[in-house]
Design a protein around this motif. Structure first.
Motif, PDB file in Angstrom:
ATOM      1  N   ARG A   1     106.670  22.226  94.498  1.00 17.87           N
ATOM      2  CA  ARG A   1     107.061  23.358  93.916  1.00 17.87           C
ATOM      3  C   ARG A   1     106.499  24.716  94.143  1.00 17.87           C
ATOM      4  NH1 ARG A   1     105.482  25.378  88.941  1.00 17.87           N
ATOM      5  NH2 ARG A   1     103.667  23.966  88.862  1.00 17.87           N
TER       6      ARG A   1
ATOM      7  N   TRP B   1     108.839  20.396  83.626  1.00 17.40           N
ATOM      8  CA  TRP B   1     110.269  20.149  84.745  1.00 17.40           C
ATOM      9  C   TRP B   1     110.754  18.838  84.796  1.00 17.40           C
ATOM     10  CZ3 TRP B   1     104.626  20.832  84.698  1.00 17.40           C
ATOM     11  CH2 TRP B   1     104.182  22.152  85.080  1.00 17.40           C
TER      12      TRP B   1
ATOM     13  N   ALA C   1     116.681  17.053  90.725  1.00 19.50           N
ATOM     14  CA  ALA C   1     115.483  16.342  90.163  1.00 19.50           C
ATOM     15  C   ALA C   1     114.704  15.443  90.878  1.00 19.50           C
ATOM     16  CB  ALA C   1     115.834  15.606  88.986  1.00 19.50           C
TER      17      ALA C   1
ATOM     18  N   ALA D   1     121.866  16.085  85.895  1.00 24.15           N
ATOM     19  CA  ALA D   1     121.016  16.369  87.114  1.00 24.15           C
ATOM     20  C   ALA D   1     121.407  15.617  88.399  1.00 24.15           C
ATOM     21  CB  ALA D   1     119.444  16.266  86.948  1.00 24.15           C
TER      22      ALA D   1
ATOM     23  N   PRO E   1     120.527  20.963  87.889  1.00 24.54           N
ATOM     24  CA  PRO E   1     119.239  20.676  88.520  1.00 24.54           C
ATOM     25  C   PRO E   1     119.069  19.756  89.614  1.00 24.54           C
ATOM     26  CG  PRO E   1     119.341  20.672  85.946  1.00 24.54           C
ATOM     27  CD  PRO E   1     120.384  20.619  86.525  1.00 24.54           C
TER      28      PRO E   1
ATOM     29  N   ASP F   1     113.997  27.934  90.018  1.00 26.93           N
ATOM     30  CA  ASP F   1     114.664  27.235  88.805  1.00 26.93           C
ATOM     31  C   ASP F   1     115.456  26.030  88.925  1.00 26.93           C
ATOM     32  OD1 ASP F   1     113.481  29.556  87.548  1.00 26.93           O
ATOM     33  OD2 ASP F   1     115.286  30.625  87.406  1.00 26.93           O
TER      34      ASP F   1
ATOM     35  N   ASP G   1     108.535  27.706  93.245  1.00 23.29           N
ATOM     36  CA  ASP G   1     109.089  27.530  91.901  1.00 23.29           C
ATOM     37  C   ASP G   1     110.497  27.863  91.390  1.00 23.29           C
ATOM     38  OD1 ASP G   1     108.681  26.402  89.467  1.00 23.29           O
ATOM     39  OD2 ASP G   1     107.627  27.784  88.476  1.00 23.29           O
TER      40      ASP G   1
ATOM     41  N   ARG H   1     113.629  16.699  84.188  1.00 24.89           N
ATOM     42  CA  ARG H   1     115.202  16.809  84.207  1.00 24.89           C
ATOM     43  C   ARG H   1     115.813  15.615  84.075  1.00 24.89           C
ATOM     44  NH1 ARG H   1     113.231  20.799  82.957  1.00 24.89           N
ATOM     45  NH2 ARG H   1     113.734  22.807  83.995  1.00 24.89           N
TER      46      ARG H   1
ATOM     47  N   TYR I   1     112.967  16.500  75.381  1.00 23.61           N
ATOM     48  CA  TYR I   1     113.994  15.700  76.394  1.00 23.61           C
ATOM     49  C   TYR I   1     115.304  15.306  75.860  1.00 23.61           C
ATOM     50  CZ  TYR I   1     115.524  12.906  80.506  1.00 23.61           C
ATOM     51  OH  TYR I   1     116.122  12.442  81.340  1.00 23.61           O
TER      52      TYR I   1
ATOM     53  N   GLY J   1     113.506  20.526  89.743  1.00 25.42           N
ATOM     54  CA  GLY J   1     113.176  19.676  88.455  1.00 25.42           C
ATOM     55  C   GLY J   1     112.666  18.478  89.145  1.00 25.42           C
ATOM     56  N   LEU J   2     112.348  17.586  87.872  1.00 27.04           N
ATOM     57  CA  LEU J   2     111.717  16.298  88.320  1.00 27.04           C
ATOM     58  C   LEU J   2     112.150  15.011  87.412  1.00 27.04           C
ATOM     59  CD1 LEU J   2     108.803  14.941  89.232  1.00 27.04           C
ATOM     60  CD2 LEU J   2     108.144  15.545  86.727  1.00 27.04           C
ATOM     61  N   THR J   3     112.252  14.258  88.548  1.00 26.47           N
ATOM     62  CA  THR J   3     112.617  12.962  88.086  1.00 26.47           C
ATOM     63  C   THR J   3     111.278  11.991  87.819  1.00 26.47           C
ATOM     64  OG1 THR J   3     114.639  12.511  89.084  1.00 26.47           O
ATOM     65  CG2 THR J   3     113.594  10.653  88.516  1.00 26.47           C
TER      66      THR J   3
END
Length: 303
Positions: A187, A223, A168, A128, A166, A194, A192, A225, A261, A197-199
């Motif tokens: 988001r 979410w 993130a 990511a 992604p 694809d 939203d 990543r 994960y 994502g999220l850190t």
């Protein structure tokens, strides 16, 4: 061209893969830092693009990136690309310019850095690209700041989609996007996508989220990543070595494993870089001890 992200072999029975951030090894040459992490047994690295580590603004970035990719491959290290270098764009303003700056040209410089980071991540086979919103400038209305953030991220998300890497976004205390709730606001605003994502920084969860760090992991799982990890105390945004704060880590790691994960969980100690090798050496055994509480064979479905 996007490559398949590397998943380095994990010698333990748990499914987690641990890395260490190069922003905590800034006194080492990048090649030396990577060799150190491989020798210590880390599965990967959180690579902050900075003037001393794969400078994203210097000439021949593609050729230098290929060289780093070969080195990572030879050492068996996975990688996530991080973009939190303090002064890589502005030598006088920490993390400046940001995605929220009033000047469109300044915002464009940060966007360009993130797009470059996406290309580097694709060439490295990274899991990511990490980024954050920045602090709302003085005199800027909140709605204006959110509009700037969404508009600035649009070309970055397009690049991430094309690269198959992604993006993130990290909730950061004191920033416009500071909490998990703020991430969901972004988001929803962006529809939203694809690629978004999220850190999740585990210390930040302890610092200011209403949920426990382990519950934050479970709530963020669809979410998630990229994960950063360190110790921290409630209400104090100070990254601490493991054992110096208040976090109970076995439940956090168990929650990560249960969600399925599979990307890197990266130690984030940028203010301890003066003793980076020491803290890198201490951190991995601590995480392995905490991970021993994870039941064998515990695996979920990756989001």
């Amino acid at each position: 061209m996007s490559q398949t992200p590397r998943l380095a072999p994990n010698p333990g029975s748990h499914p987690l893969r641990f890395g260490y951030g190069t922003n905590g090894l800034t006194d080492l040459r990048l090649d030396d830092a990577l060799a150190l992490l491989a020798d210590l047994g880390y599965d990967g690295v959180g690579l902050t693009l900075d003037h001393m580590h794969l400078d994203p603004l210097a000439p021949d970035l593609a050729a230098r990136t290929r060289k780093v990719a070969r080195r990572l491959d030879a050492l068996g290290l996975g990688v996530t690309v991080e973009t939190g270098a303090r002064y890589v764009l502005d030598p006088r303003r920490k993390h400046g310019p940001s995605l929220l700056d009033p000047d469109p040209e300044d915002r464009a410089r940060r966007v360009d850095l993130l797009v470059r980071a996406v290309r580097v991540a694709a060439d490295l086979g990274a899991h990511a690209v990490h980024c954050f919103s920045g602090i709302t400038p003085d005199g800027t209305e909140e709605d204006t700041a959110w509009k700037r953030l969404a508009e600035a991220l649009d070309p970055v998300l397009k690049a991430a989609t094309e690269a198959g890497v992604p993006l993130a976004v990290e909730p950061e205390p004191g920033h416009l996007l500071a909490t998990l709730a703020d991430f969901h606001r972004l988001r929803a605003t962006l529809g939203d996508p694809d690629a978004l994502g999220l850190t999740l920084d585990i210390g930040h969860c302890q610092c200011l989220e209403p949920l426990s760090p382990a519950d934050c992991v479970r709530a963020a799982a669809p979410w998630l990543r990229h994960v950063q990890i360190e110790d921290m105390r409630r209400g104090v945004h100070e990254h601490l070595p493991f054992g110096d704060g208040e976090i109970d880590f076995p439940p956090v790691l168990e929650a990560l494993a249960a969600t399925g994960y599979q990307a890197l969980t990266v130690v984030e100690l940028p203010r301890h870089s003066h003793a980076g090798p020491h803290f890198a050496g201490r951190s991995l055994p601590f995480l392995h001890r905490a991970a021993r509480a994870i039941p064998k064979g515990l695996e979920g479905t990756a989001p």
